[in-house]
Design a protein around this motif. Structure first.
Motif, PDB file in Angstrom:
ATOM      1  N   ASP A 105       0.736  -1.195   0.098  1.00  0.00           N
ATOM      2  CA  ASP A 105      -0.017   0.273   0.237  1.00  0.00           C
ATOM      3  C   ASP A 105       0.706   1.265   0.060  1.00  0.00           C
ATOM      4  OD1 ASP A 105      -2.496  -1.836   0.490  1.00  0.00           O
ATOM      5  OD2 ASP A 105      -2.602  -1.107   1.995  1.00  0.00           O
ATOM      6  N   ILE A 106       0.665   2.031  -0.887  1.00  0.00           N
ATOM      7  CA  ILE A 106       0.907   3.559  -0.443  1.00  0.00           C
ATOM      8  C   ILE A 106       0.402   4.384  -0.298  1.00  0.00           C
ATOM      9  CG2 ILE A 106       2.224   5.155  -1.817  1.00  0.00           C
ATOM     10  CD1 ILE A 106       3.450   3.533  -3.138  1.00  0.00           C
ATOM     11  N   TYR A 107       0.363   5.068   0.993  1.00  0.00           N
ATOM     12  CA  TYR A 107      -0.714   6.445   1.732  1.00  0.00           C
ATOM     13  C   TYR A 107       0.449   7.394   1.486  1.00  0.00           C
ATOM     14  CZ  TYR A 107      -2.175   1.885   4.102  1.00  0.00           C
ATOM     15  OH  TYR A 107      -3.307   1.141   4.509  1.00  0.00           O
ATOM     16  N   THR A 108      -0.714   8.284   0.163  1.00  0.00           N
ATOM     17  CA  THR A 108      -0.465  10.304  -0.476  1.00  0.00           C
ATOM     18  C   THR A 108      -0.619  11.218   0.990  1.00  0.00           C
ATOM     19  OG1 THR A 108      -2.235   9.694  -1.523  1.00  0.00           O
ATOM     20  CG2 THR A 108      -0.389   8.588  -2.799  1.00  0.00           C
ATOM     21  N   LYS A 109      -0.358  12.211   0.046  1.00  0.00           N
ATOM     22  CA  LYS A 109      -0.613  13.644   0.392  1.00  0.00           C
ATOM     23  C   LYS A 109      -0.535  13.572   2.069  1.00  0.00           C
ATOM     24  CE  LYS A 109      -4.416  13.362  -2.880  1.00  0.00           C
ATOM     25  NZ  LYS A 109      -6.093  13.190  -2.839  1.00  0.00           N
ATOM     26  N   LEU A 377      -9.990  10.840  11.017  1.00  0.00           N
ATOM     27  CA  LEU A 377      -9.508  11.368  10.180  1.00  0.00           C
ATOM     28  C   LEU A 377      -9.285  13.175   9.454  1.00  0.00           C
ATOM     29  CD1 LEU A 377      -6.573  10.316   8.853  1.00  0.00           C
ATOM     30  CD2 LEU A 377      -7.677   9.142   7.328  1.00  0.00           C
ATOM     31  N   LEU A 378     -10.490  13.026   9.210  1.00  0.00           N
ATOM     32  CA  LEU A 378     -10.560  14.092   7.901  1.00  0.00           C
ATOM     33  C   LEU A 378     -10.458  16.092   9.522  1.00  0.00           C
ATOM     34  CD1 LEU A 378     -13.460  14.021   6.113  1.00  0.00           C
ATOM     35  CD2 LEU A 378     -11.186  14.001   5.144  1.00  0.00           C
ATOM     36  N   LYS A 379     -11.080  15.403  10.701  1.00  0.00           N
ATOM     37  CA  LYS A 379     -10.923  16.648  11.449  1.00  0.00           C
ATOM     38  C   LYS A 379      -9.422  17.091  11.878  1.00  0.00           C
ATOM     39  CE  LYS A 379     -13.900  15.341  15.141  1.00  0.00           C
ATOM     40  NZ  LYS A 379     -14.796  14.728  15.805  1.00  0.00           N
ATOM     41  N   ILE A 380      -8.853  16.366  12.028  1.00  0.00           N
ATOM     42  CA  ILE A 380      -7.086  15.889  12.567  1.00  0.00           C
ATOM     43  C   ILE A 380      -7.186  16.722  11.443  1.00  0.00           C
ATOM     44  CG2 ILE A 380      -5.075  14.178  12.610  1.00  0.00           C
ATOM     45  CD1 ILE A 380      -6.593  11.970  13.861  1.00  0.00           C
ATOM     46  N   LEU A 381      -6.827  15.750  10.072  1.00  0.00           N
ATOM     47  CA  LEU A 381      -6.526  16.933   8.939  1.00  0.00           C
ATOM     48  C   LEU A 381      -6.306  18.366   8.753  1.00  0.00           C
ATOM     49  CD1 LEU A 381      -6.679  13.788   6.298  1.00  0.00           C
ATOM     50  CD2 LEU A 381      -4.671  14.197   7.173  1.00  0.00           C
ATOM     51  N   LEU A 382      -7.573  18.870   8.909  1.00  0.00           N
ATOM     52  CA  LEU A 382      -7.796  19.675   8.806  1.00  0.00           C
ATOM     53  C   LEU A 382      -7.375  20.705   9.899  1.00  0.00           C
ATOM     54  CD1 LEU A 382     -12.032  19.401   8.422  1.00  0.00           C
ATOM     55  CD2 LEU A 382     -10.675  20.506   6.446  1.00  0.00           C
ATOM     56  N   THR A 383      -6.378  19.719  10.633  1.00  0.00           N
ATOM     57  CA  THR A 383      -5.548  20.456  11.703  1.00  0.00           C
ATOM     58  C   THR A 383      -4.243  21.134  11.733  1.00  0.00           C
ATOM     59  OG1 THR A 383      -6.160  19.088  13.640  1.00  0.00           O
ATOM     60  CG2 THR A 383      -7.676  20.750  12.938  1.00  0.00           C
ATOM     61  N   ILE A 390      -5.700  21.204   1.724  1.00  0.00           N
ATOM     62  CA  ILE A 390      -7.552  21.592   3.852  1.00  0.00           C
ATOM     63  C   ILE A 390      -8.679  22.325   2.731  1.00  0.00           C
ATOM     64  CG2 ILE A 390      -8.193  23.890   4.871  1.00  0.00           C
ATOM     65  CD1 ILE A 390      -5.482  21.752   6.113  1.00  0.00           C
ATOM     66  N   ASP A 391      -8.985  22.598   1.505  1.00  0.00           N
ATOM     67  CA  ASP A 391      -9.765  22.597   0.867  1.00  0.00           C
ATOM     68  C   ASP A 391     -10.542  21.578   0.310  1.00  0.00           C
ATOM     69  OD1 ASP A 391      -9.418  25.779   1.412  1.00  0.00           O
ATOM     70  OD2 ASP A 391      -8.663  25.790  -0.886  1.00  0.00           O
ATOM     71  N   SER A 392      -9.531  20.649  -0.259  1.00  0.00           N
ATOM     72  CA  SER A 392     -10.137  19.262  -0.388  1.00  0.00           C
ATOM     73  C   SER A 392     -11.318  18.699   0.902  1.00  0.00           C
ATOM     74  CB  SER A 392      -9.615  18.648  -1.594  1.00  0.00           C
ATOM     75  OG  SER A 392      -8.612  18.541  -0.233  1.00  0.00           O
ATOM     76  N   TRP A 393     -10.331  18.837   1.674  1.00  0.00           N
ATOM     77  CA  TRP A 393     -11.013  18.229   2.879  1.00  0.00           C
ATOM     78  C   TRP A 393     -11.608  18.318   3.890  1.00  0.00           C
ATOM     79  CZ3 TRP A 393      -4.727  16.769   4.494  1.00  0.00           C
ATOM     80  CH2 TRP A 393      -4.327  15.976   3.819  1.00  0.00           C
ATOM     81  N   GLY A 394     -11.756  19.714   3.237  1.00  0.00           N
ATOM     82  CA  GLY A 394     -12.962  20.858   3.920  1.00  0.00           C
ATOM     83  C   GLY A 394     -14.283  20.274   3.277  1.00  0.00           C
TER      84      GLY A 394
END
Length: 423
Positions: A105-109, A377-383, A390-394
């Motif tokens: 597996d490759i985890y990106t971004k 996960l999205l809550k963590i990534l937004l901070t 950030i925009d795409s995760w929001g």
């Protein structure tokens, strides 16, 4: 019927797919401990203008069973699209790197596997299920805790199972059972000790099922101070049953433990609902997973049946849940009007257990936990995430929150409110 389960890795992979940070492949070659080659789409391309940046500074996790890649996951520093070569940020151990035909597996971004696992565990510990759990002095006597860290073993391989094995039903109430496979005669696994007093009487029972033909399963009350068995009973028939007996604490014994094991070598037995209580007691501490009296829906008394699947239950005639001010580990205890004379059970809501190893499993509903973990996960990534994402995760988080609200309403046990009873 087998219980449907998912491993921590499977949950992480699905959450990563949900937000578009997972790419999977199979290696076609390896140059030892420094790189991995994949010729499978979408990794390799011979276009002269192909970007070398696509998979730089990402995390690669070798998912092949028995892989030698260490550390795993490992960072990728460079990617050559013309050859499909991933170069690692550090050298894998001398035991060898990933080999040809290894899946990965490759985890990106900038999203790591550990971060996704953190989100999965947060989702698990904030969600509950309803079940029946024995009131017992044996830590993890119901086998519901994740992993086997509460048990110490000698000459056995100890695991938890979440699905029935063989022809017998060996996962009883709850989602897990203990599987004890001896590697030498008289191998055993042992519970943490409890303090006791000489002369006190105790009751011990355990459900046991489906082991090797000709094997003998053994349940032992053990004196930790004098290193001797106090009492034991064995089970010799195949299929499911129950071992139970009473015993008295001998002189100079102040620490008592429970051992479960097998008399012979290469014998496998399955254990669940290991119940230990002091005869004549009028109260029992509630397990440390009880954070609120409102988790307790009922306290039930059961029959002392010799079978492991035909007990009958009735509400205990009088009980109350009170704070346990003198106990640092347990917050509450249940108090009875008369002495305990039969195995006692909790009908209660309980948090799903967290998962440690990527191979650990949970019986939590797959869609529920994957959705909750995606939101976490999205809550963590937004901070914490990189600014370019950030925009795409929001934009992603609100639809996932709406789906989670629907699933929480559907699947979360409804709270009840415990009220003190008159004495």
């Amino acid at each position: 019927m087998a219980i449907s389960t998912r491993t921590l890795l499977e949950l992480c992979q699905e959450v990563a797919r949900n937000i578009g940070v997972l790419v999977q492949g199979t290696a076609s070659d390896s140059s030892g401990t420094t790189s991995l080659i994949s010729a499978t789409y979408p990794f390799k391309t011979n276009l002269t203008n192909a970007s070398t940046k696509e998979y730089e500074n990402v995390e690669l996790y070798d998912t092949e069973s028995g892989t030698n890649l260490s550390p795993n996951p490992i960072g990728v520093t460079t990617y050559a699209p013309s050859t499909g070569v991933f170069s690692f940020s550090e050298t894998a151990s001398s035991g060898g790197g990933a080999g040809s035909t290894d899946t990965f597996d490759i985890y990106t971004k900038g999203v790591s596997l550990a971060l996704i696992a953190e989100a999965v565990n947060k989702a698990l510990r904030e969600r509950y299920y309803t079940g029946m759990f024995p009131l017992t002095l044996v830590v993890d006597g119901d086998a519901e805790t994740s992993g086997t860290g509460d048990w110490s073993s000698s000459n056995v391989t100890l695991t938890k199972i979440t699905a029935h094995e063989g022809s017998s039903k060996n996962v009883l109430k709850g989602t897990q059972a203990l599987k004890v496979a001896t590697t030498s005669p008289n191998g055993y696994t042992e519970s943490p000790y409890i303090t006791c007093r000489p002369g006190d009487n105790y009751y011990l029972e355990a459900a046991v099922s489906a082991w090797t033909s000709g094997g003998v399963a053994d349940l032992i009350a053990y004196d930790k101070d004098n290193s001797a068995a106090i009492a034991n009973e064995t089970w010799t028939g195949q299929g499911g049953g129950k071992i139970r007996f009473t015993f008295q604490i001998p002189s100079s014994c102040y620490r008592l433990s429970v051992r479960i094991g097998n008399v012979g070598n290469s014998v496998t037995s399955y254990w669940d609902n290991i119940i230990l209580y002091r005869s004549g007691s009028q109260d029992m501490v509630l397990p440390d997973w009880v954070d609120s009296p409102n988790q307790i829906r009922d306290v039930l008394c059961s029959t002392k049946s010799d079978r492991h699947d035909t007990d009958s239950y009735s509400t205990c005639p009088w009980y109350d849940i009170v704070e346990d001010e003198g106990n640092a580990n347990n917050k509450y205890r249940v108090v009875f009007k008369s002495a305990i004379s039969t195995p006692t059970w909790l009908l209660a809501t309980r948090k799903y257990g967290e998962l440690s190893a990527y191979t650990d499993t949970t019986a939590a509903p797959r869609r529920w936990i994957e959705t909750a973990a995606t939101v976490e996960l999205l809550k963590i990534l937004l901070t914490r995430g990189s600014s370019q994402n950030i925009d795409s995760w929001g934009r992603m988080i609100n639809p996932w929150r709406r789906e989670l609200a629907r699933l929480d309403t559907q699947l979360m046990p409804k709270p009840i409110y415990h009220q003190r009873l008159p004495a």
